[in-house]
Design an enzyme around this catalytic site. Structure first.
Site, PDB file in Angstrom:
ATOM      1  N   GLY A  71       0.661  -1.029  -0.322  1.00  0.00           N
ATOM      2  CA  GLY A  71       0.240   0.125  -0.258  1.00  0.00           C
ATOM      3  C   GLY A  71       0.738   1.406   0.255  1.00  0.00           C
ATOM      4  O   GLY A  71       1.140   2.628  -0.352  1.00  0.00           O
ATOM      5  N   THR A  72       1.814   1.382   1.213  1.00  0.00           N
ATOM      6  CA  THR A  72       2.713   2.496   0.668  1.00  0.00           C
ATOM      7  C   THR A  72       3.359   2.835  -0.677  1.00  0.00           C
ATOM      8  O   THR A  72       3.092   3.452  -1.121  1.00  0.00           O
ATOM      9  CB  THR A  72       4.122   2.385   2.229  1.00  0.00           C
ATOM     10  OG1 THR A  72       3.376   2.210   3.156  1.00  0.00           O
ATOM     11  CG2 THR A  72       4.787   3.785   1.867  1.00  0.00           C
ATOM     12  N   ASN A 150      -7.818   4.001   9.304  1.00  0.00           N
ATOM     13  CA  ASN A 150      -6.737   3.154   9.783  1.00  0.00           C
ATOM     14  C   ASN A 150      -7.303   2.756  11.394  1.00  0.00           C
ATOM     15  O   ASN A 150      -7.080   1.567  12.096  1.00  0.00           O
ATOM     16  CB  ASN A 150      -5.764   2.880   9.329  1.00  0.00           C
ATOM     17  CG  ASN A 150      -4.770   4.096   9.513  1.00  0.00           C
ATOM     18  OD1 ASN A 150      -4.943   4.734   9.303  1.00  0.00           O
ATOM     19  ND2 ASN A 150      -4.068   3.817  10.186  1.00  0.00           N
ATOM     20  N   GLN A 178      -7.458   0.724   3.534  1.00  0.00           N
ATOM     21  CA  GLN A 178      -8.935   0.008   5.186  1.00  0.00           C
ATOM     22  C   GLN A 178     -10.112   0.385   4.579  1.00  0.00           C
ATOM     23  O   GLN A 178     -10.256  -0.968   4.941  1.00  0.00           O
ATOM     24  CB  GLN A 178      -8.327   0.384   6.062  1.00  0.00           C
ATOM     25  CG  GLN A 178      -7.101   0.948   6.698  1.00  0.00           C
ATOM     26  CD  GLN A 178      -7.305  -0.910   7.776  1.00  0.00           C
ATOM     27  OE1 GLN A 178      -7.750  -1.452   8.098  1.00  0.00           O
ATOM     28  NE2 GLN A 178      -5.286  -0.137   7.920  1.00  0.00           N
ATOM     29  N   GLY A 199      -3.068  -6.133  -0.412  1.00  0.00           N
ATOM     30  CA  GLY A 199      -2.819  -7.566   0.273  1.00  0.00           C
ATOM     31  C   GLY A 199      -3.223  -7.647   2.170  1.00  0.00           C
ATOM     32  O   GLY A 199      -3.965  -8.260   2.172  1.00  0.00           O
ATOM     33  N   HIS A 200      -2.157  -7.088   2.416  1.00  0.00           N
ATOM     34  CA  HIS A 200      -2.016  -8.024   3.470  1.00  0.00           C
ATOM     35  C   HIS A 200      -3.463  -7.472   4.499  1.00  0.00           C
ATOM     36  O   HIS A 200      -3.430  -7.907   6.442  1.00  0.00           O
ATOM     37  CB  HIS A 200      -0.783  -8.463   4.554  1.00  0.00           C
ATOM     38  CG  HIS A 200      -0.466  -6.210   5.004  1.00  0.00           C
ATOM     39  ND1 HIS A 200      -0.455  -5.929   6.589  1.00  0.00           N
ATOM     40  CD2 HIS A 200      -0.401  -5.327   4.329  1.00  0.00           C
ATOM     41  CE1 HIS A 200      -0.077  -4.913   6.423  1.00  0.00           C
ATOM     42  NE2 HIS A 200       0.623  -4.453   5.233  1.00  0.00           N
ATOM     43  N   THR A 236      10.670  -7.535 -11.913  1.00  0.00           N
ATOM     44  CA  THR A 236       9.594  -8.826 -11.978  1.00  0.00           C
ATOM     45  C   THR A 236       8.611  -8.665 -10.944  1.00  0.00           C
ATOM     46  O   THR A 236       9.023  -8.867 -10.302  1.00  0.00           O
ATOM     47  CB  THR A 236      10.913  -9.565 -11.675  1.00  0.00           C
ATOM     48  OG1 THR A 236      12.670  -9.055 -13.214  1.00  0.00           O
ATOM     49  CG2 THR A 236      10.909 -10.893 -12.427  1.00  0.00           C
ATOM     50  N   CYS A 324       4.712   3.408  20.570  1.00  0.00           N
ATOM     51  CA  CYS A 324       5.589   4.303  21.304  1.00  0.00           C
ATOM     52  C   CYS A 324       6.938   3.820  20.486  1.00  0.00           C
ATOM     53  O   CYS A 324       7.613   2.837  20.183  1.00  0.00           O
ATOM     54  CB  CYS A 324       6.207   2.587  21.893  1.00  0.00           C
ATOM     55  SG  CYS A 324       7.229   2.607  23.335  1.00  0.00           S
TER      56      CYS A 324
END
Ligand code: PLP
Length: 386
Positions: A71-72, A150, A178, A199-200, A236, A324
């Site tokens: 996404g980044t 998010n 999201q 994807g994740h 690739t 943190c």
């Protein structure tokens, strides 16, 4: 010990169907899709099938989808690629509550001669459309506004704001990382020029994303080199992960409507249970326009991080509104932009559900949290002792 994973806005479990679909590409089908021989041809068609599956989820044409590494990357490619086409001095408009994957490239551009504007939000986390209108009047712009947040799950009125941007002659990108898979994200129904997904966040692995680029939208390629992805993204192709993303999108399309209701019902059960059992607790974000899986809740006068540690001890995974970083607790920029009071920002916890969350999971959390909150409040320096 029972484990309950409620941090699905951070990442999701890989669906078994996705894992199975990817497996042959680690074993037999390892060819380079650019090769002219059969090893290449064999895998090439699976990339095109995945492209169709991704396109179908957002109602795009397959030729409008390029695969990226995450996404980044999609966000960077869209924002920097669109700004570069327009010229050396472009107005770049985003919001104060975006993910760092959008704030980073916008701030990068502002350090290089472009003008960056950050639209504020109200106390519910909703975009200030009046201010967006003012910024749009400053001249032609690349605008990047998220479909859903998010941290809070707040959903922006994408149809309205993309319409405003297009009416003002701007280029509109949305970070829908999201939203895709949880909401209807139909690029034919809303005038977005570009859309990022990852994807994740929808049960595919980490390290694969996609960028939708509407036909006719001009974007300078971000990754330079080979001719892959129709000269729009060199490198690739990550074939197994592309295949996995395709299957994840197919699953999301098949089950989205049912999952929306199921997740929202469980999330609401969690929300009402926590509000009833823990005093001095508030929900952050617009509860009427929110992702079905997200609950951001503040337990006043205690540190969200302390709650997380104690939850972790009983097998529950969630996340807090403070990250943190380098030893100091950095309060959430999203909650601060909403004007959430200091004590509530620090006591905020995000629970995010998935298709695998069960009623038993929610009930387990509802049983474990109240005693943890009471114990932490008993030792909190912020609580006024009677
Ligand atoms: N945008 C949003 C709204 C996100 O939540 C995330 C990840 O948390 C990203 C972008 C970045 O996606 P990726 O982790 O695939 O780079």
């Amino acid at each position: 010990m029972k484990t309950v994973y409620l941090d699905n806005n951070a990442t999701t479990a890989i669906a078994p169907e996705v894992r199975e679909a990817m497996e042959p590409f680690f074993r037999d089908m390892w060819g380079n899709p650019s090769s002219m021989h059969t090893f290449g041809g064999q895998v090439r068609k699976h990339i095109e099938q995945a492209r169709q599956q991704v396109a179908a989820l957002i109602n795009a044409d397959p030729s409008e989808i390029i695969f990226t590494s995450c996404g980044t990357e999609s966000d960077n490619a869209a924002i920097r690629g669109a700004a570069e086409v327009i010229g050396p001095r472009v107005n770049v408009i985003t919001s104060r509550v975006e993910h760092p994957a959008v704030l980073g490239p916008c701030r990068y551009l502002s350090e290089r001669g472009h003008r960056a504007f950050e639209v504020g939000v109200d106390a519910a986390g909703q975009i200030d459309q009046v201010q967006l209108g003012e910024f749009l009047r400053e001249g032609s712009a690349v605008v990047s506004l998220m479909w859903a947040n998010n941290e809070t799950g707040v959903v922006f009125p994408i149809a309205e704001i993309s319409g405003m941007v297009k009416a003002a002659g701007g280029i509109f990108h949305t970070d829908a990382v999201q939203a895709v898979g949880k909401l209807i994200t139909d690029v034919r129904a809303v005038p977005v020029d570009m859309l990022s997904l990852s994807g994740h966040k929808l049960h595919a692995p980490k390290g694969i994303g996609a960028l939708y680029i509407r036909k006719g939208t001009r974007v300078k390629p971000f990754m330079l080199g080979g001719h892959q992805e129709d000269n729009r993204r060199a490198g690739t192709e990550n074939v197994p992960y592309i295949v996995g993303l395709g299957v994840a999108c197919e699953l999301a399309r098949a089950h989205r409507a049912d999952e929306f209701v199921r997740m929202a019902t469980l999330r609401d059960r969690l929300q009402s249970g926590l509000l009833a059992s823990c005093p001095d607790t508030r929900v952050n974000g617009d509860v009427h326009h929110r992702l079905p899986n997200t609950l951001n809740i503040s337990f006043e006068f205690i540190e969200g991080e302390s709650i997380l540690y104690m939850l972790s001890d009983v097998g529950i995974a969630a996340s807090s509104g403070s990250a943190c970083t380098s030893g100091s607790l950095e309060p959430s920029h999203v909650l601060r932009a909403m004007g959430v009071p200091f004590t509530a920002v620090h006591g905020s916890v995000r629970f995010s559900l998935s298709r695998y969350t069960t009623e038993a999971d929610v009930d387990y959390v509802l049983a474990k949290i109240p005693p943890i909150v009471s114990r932490l409040r008993a030792i909190s320096p912020f609580v006024r002792k009677q």
